[in-house]
Scaffold this motif. Structure first.
Motif, PDB file in Angstrom:
ATOM      1  N   SER A 105      88.993 -97.337 -27.574  1.00 14.67           N
ATOM      2  CA  SER A 105      89.414 -95.946 -27.390  1.00 14.67           C
ATOM      3  C   SER A 105      88.285 -94.999 -27.028  1.00 14.67           C
ATOM      4  O   SER A 105      88.537 -93.837 -26.682  1.00 14.67           O
ATOM      5  N   GLN A 106      87.048 -95.450 -27.107  1.00 22.86           N
ATOM      6  CA  GLN A 106      85.916 -94.536 -26.927  1.00 22.86           C
ATOM      7  C   GLN A 106      85.855 -93.923 -25.539  1.00 22.86           C
ATOM      8  O   GLN A 106      85.331 -92.822 -25.367  1.00 22.86           O
ATOM      9  N   GLY A 107      86.367 -94.604 -24.543  1.00 27.71           N
ATOM     10  CA  GLY A 107      86.334 -94.050 -23.197  1.00 27.71           C
ATOM     11  C   GLY A 107      87.601 -93.327 -22.805  1.00 27.71           C
ATOM     12  O   GLY A 107      87.788 -92.956 -21.646  1.00 27.71           O
ATOM     13  N   SER A 108      88.482 -93.076 -23.779  1.00 26.31           N
ATOM     14  CA  SER A 108      89.789 -92.478 -23.480  1.00 26.31           C
ATOM     15  C   SER A 108      89.733 -90.977 -23.231  1.00 26.31           C
ATOM     16  O   SER A 108      90.638 -90.406 -22.627  1.00 26.31           O
ATOM     17  N   GLY A 109      88.687 -90.337 -23.732  1.00 25.02           N
ATOM     18  CA  GLY A 109      88.606 -88.887 -23.618  1.00 25.02           C
ATOM     19  C   GLY A 109      89.218 -88.153 -24.794  1.00 25.02           C
ATOM     20  O   GLY A 109      89.093 -86.925 -24.902  1.00 25.02           O
ATOM     21  N   TYR A 110      89.886 -88.871 -25.685  1.00 23.05           N
ATOM     22  CA  TYR A 110      90.465 -88.248 -26.882  1.00 23.05           C
ATOM     23  C   TYR A 110      89.410 -88.142 -27.970  1.00 23.05           C
ATOM     24  O   TYR A 110      88.590 -89.043 -28.159  1.00 23.05           O
ATOM     25  N   ALA A 111      89.446 -87.042 -28.721  1.00 25.83           N
ATOM     26  CA  ALA A 111      88.452 -86.782 -29.759  1.00 25.83           C
ATOM     27  C   ALA A 111      88.682 -87.657 -30.975  1.00 25.83           C
ATOM     28  O   ALA A 111      89.802 -88.056 -31.287  1.00 25.83           O
TER      29      ALA A 111
END
Length: 296
Positions: free
Chosen positions: A172-178
């Motif tokens: 999930s780190q590259g998803s753009g979600y905080a």
């Protein structure tokens, strides 16, 4: 009669075999959203309850009475088109041997919860690639719940589940979600699972086992020995706090446990209350009012 009895046995066996790991109540609160049509929030709530409670999360077999009691309260404060923004409060309990008491083991509010959802869209999680922040966050906390619960029964028993949660973080780190990256600030999903798997925090996980399996589970049979084990867990936390003061996992522990600890030591066989209160005030000063209720 024999046929009916045989059928009943088969049905009971099937009930045990198919029982899922969690008995989770998921609530979607949309009171803060100025929206006339609330149906989408009800649909989302039902879909999330089905997703969490009907998915088989492990290869273990749970009986109905073994299912982990937990809850997820999602508070939506902004909704536009298919974009949702809010918070999620996650809580879980653990049964105590020889009693009907459910001990709180995890209580945390994640304030970085944004996601997209289209009404009636099926909820699906892909363990190999990031596709949805909604199912990624929910699945992450499912594995955190499973891991912490396992740690209270077996030393470091939660490791496989924490690794599942860590895999979700990595995807999930590259998803753009905080909330998924180390650089997103304090108290992130990254930080929580990193703490749980780090050797630096080994005292925390050992204390979880000692507190529950050697402590709470023995309160009925040997209250004095059980309280000594619980007090000893506080010494482990103190050791950890000297290395990593005000850590995420310690704060989460006392957010869930402060009232329980005060109640355990407020009656029955006594331990060294003076030393205990000194330790508690050192590692969890935010709960000093609660610790003051523990009498000498």
């Amino acid at each position: 009669m024999i046929k009916k009895l045989f059928l009943l046995v088969i049905l009971c066996s099937l009930q045990v075999a198919v029982a899922q790991e969690l008995s989770c109540t998921v609530i979607v609160n949309s009171d803060q959203v100025n929206q006339t049509n609330k149906q989408i929030f009800k649909t989302l709530e039902k879909s999330l309850n089905d997703y969490v409670n009907q998915t088989k999360w492990t290869n273990r077999t749970f009986s109905v009475k073994e299912r982990i009691e937990c809850s997820m309260m999602i508070t939506i404060n902004k909704y536009e088109n298919s974009a949702f923004s809010g918070t999620i409060q996650v809580q879980s309990n653990r049964p105590v041997f020889n009693s009907t008491y459910q001990s709180p083991v995890f209580n945390y509010q994640d304030k970085r919860f944004t996601f997209n959802y289209v009404e009636f869209a099926p909820l699906y999680f892909n363990p190999n690639v990031f596709e949805s922040n909604l199912t990624s966050v929910i699945t992450y906390y499912v594995y955190i719940i499973l891991g912490i619960d396992a740690d209270t029964f077996v030393k470091e028993g939660g490791t496989p589940y924490f690794k599942q949660a860590q895999n979700i973080v990595n995807l999930s780190q590259g998803s753009g979600y905080a909330g998924w990256q180390q650089t997103d600030g304090n108290r992130t999903r990254w930080e929580l699972v990193d703490n749980l798997l780090s050797n630096t925090f080994k005292e925390y996980r050992l204390a979880l086992y000692n507190y529950h399996r050697l402590g709470l589970d023995n309160l009925v049979d040997n209250a004095s020995l059980a309280k000594q084990s619980i007090a000893g867990s506080m010494k482990l936390f103190d050791k950890l706090n000297n290395v990593r003061p005000n850590s995420f996992v310690l704060q989460a522990f006392f957010d869930a446990k402060s009232e329980e600890i005060a109640n355990v030591f407020s009656d029955g066989p006594k331990v060294d209350i003076v030393k205990l209160k000194e330790t508690l005030n050192e590692i969890a000063p935010l709960y000093s009012d609660t610790w003051s209720r523990i009498k000498y």
